[in-house]
Design an enzyme around this catalytic site. Sequence first.
Site, PDB file in Angstrom:
ATOM      1  N   ASN A  84      33.355  57.635  40.123  1.00  0.00           N
ATOM      2  CA  ASN A  84      34.292  58.481  39.392  1.00  0.00           C
ATOM      3  C   ASN A  84      34.050  58.384  37.884  1.00  0.00           C
ATOM      4  OD1 ASN A  84      36.361  60.363  39.312  1.00  0.00           O
ATOM      5  ND2 ASN A  84      37.693  59.168  40.652  1.00  0.00           N
ATOM      6  N   HIS A 115      23.580  38.494  26.300  1.00  0.00           N
ATOM      7  CA  HIS A 115      23.015  37.522  25.349  1.00  0.00           C
ATOM      8  C   HIS A 115      23.674  36.160  25.570  1.00  0.00           C
ATOM      9  CE1 HIS A 115      26.731  37.831  23.049  1.00  0.00           C
ATOM     10  NE2 HIS A 115      26.594  39.143  23.052  1.00  0.00           N
ATOM     11  N   THR A 162      34.008  37.461  39.578  1.00  0.00           N
ATOM     12  CA  THR A 162      33.037  36.485  39.090  1.00  0.00           C
ATOM     13  C   THR A 162      32.438  35.654  40.220  1.00  0.00           C
ATOM     14  OG1 THR A 162      34.778  34.837  38.746  1.00  0.00           O
ATOM     15  CG2 THR A 162      34.241  36.287  36.888  1.00  0.00           C
ATOM     16  N   ARG A 177      40.722  36.909  43.005  1.00  0.00           N
ATOM     17  CA  ARG A 177      40.867  35.992  44.131  1.00  0.00           C
ATOM     18  C   ARG A 177      41.349  36.768  45.349  1.00  0.00           C
ATOM     19  NH1 ARG A 177      46.217  34.557  44.916  1.00  0.00           N
ATOM     20  NH2 ARG A 177      47.672  35.224  43.281  1.00  0.00           N
TER      21      ARG A 177
END
Length: 211
Positions: A84, A115, A162, A177
């Site tokens: 989208n 970086h 993550t 989570r």
Amino acid sequence: MTLYGRVNKEVAVKFFRKGRAIVQAAIAATKLNHRGGHCRLYGRCTVVNDGVFTLGDYFCAKDGVSLVSGHGAELRIGNRVFMNYGASVYATHRITIGDHVLIADDVRIMDTDSHDVVDHAKPGKTAPITIGNHVWIGLRSLILKGVTIGDGAVVAAGSVVTRDVPPHTLVAGNPARVIRAIDAHVMRQEAWMPTAIKATSPMDPSAPIRE
């Protein structure tokens, strides 16, 4: 007379937009290593390929979508994937997206930190991203390096992923989570497939793809 003219104008605009999308898809195809059939890019989409970039059948992207395969990188997108407005995928190592994946507005998928945290002159860490089949990624979510999202998973809006997401689970939050499990039989692709894809593809997700 006025009504007749208005109808003609609306029809003309509709066909112009459809034609523009087809032309854009054809232009983008010249930048890809492989492009499947029935792909549609609507509005201003960015496609950059300095590595390996393959695109499956029935791909659909709205205005502002950005797809980048960096130098030596690999970006593979499966069949019947919908992206989208404003969503982006940025591969510097390897990103794989499965079949029947829905990616909402302003989602960011990137396999690099860009970086180093301390020395910005040094390149950041990279790790491959794998997104399974029948995955739904909600509004303004961020998928970071090294993540695997299992089949049938749902990422809630605004999540920062993550770590790996188990199949058939709902995840949310920053960092994301597991909130709860999702019944695999409830998450039927034809029930939440975008109209743009429904109009050009079979309702049965297991049906074979034909040109």
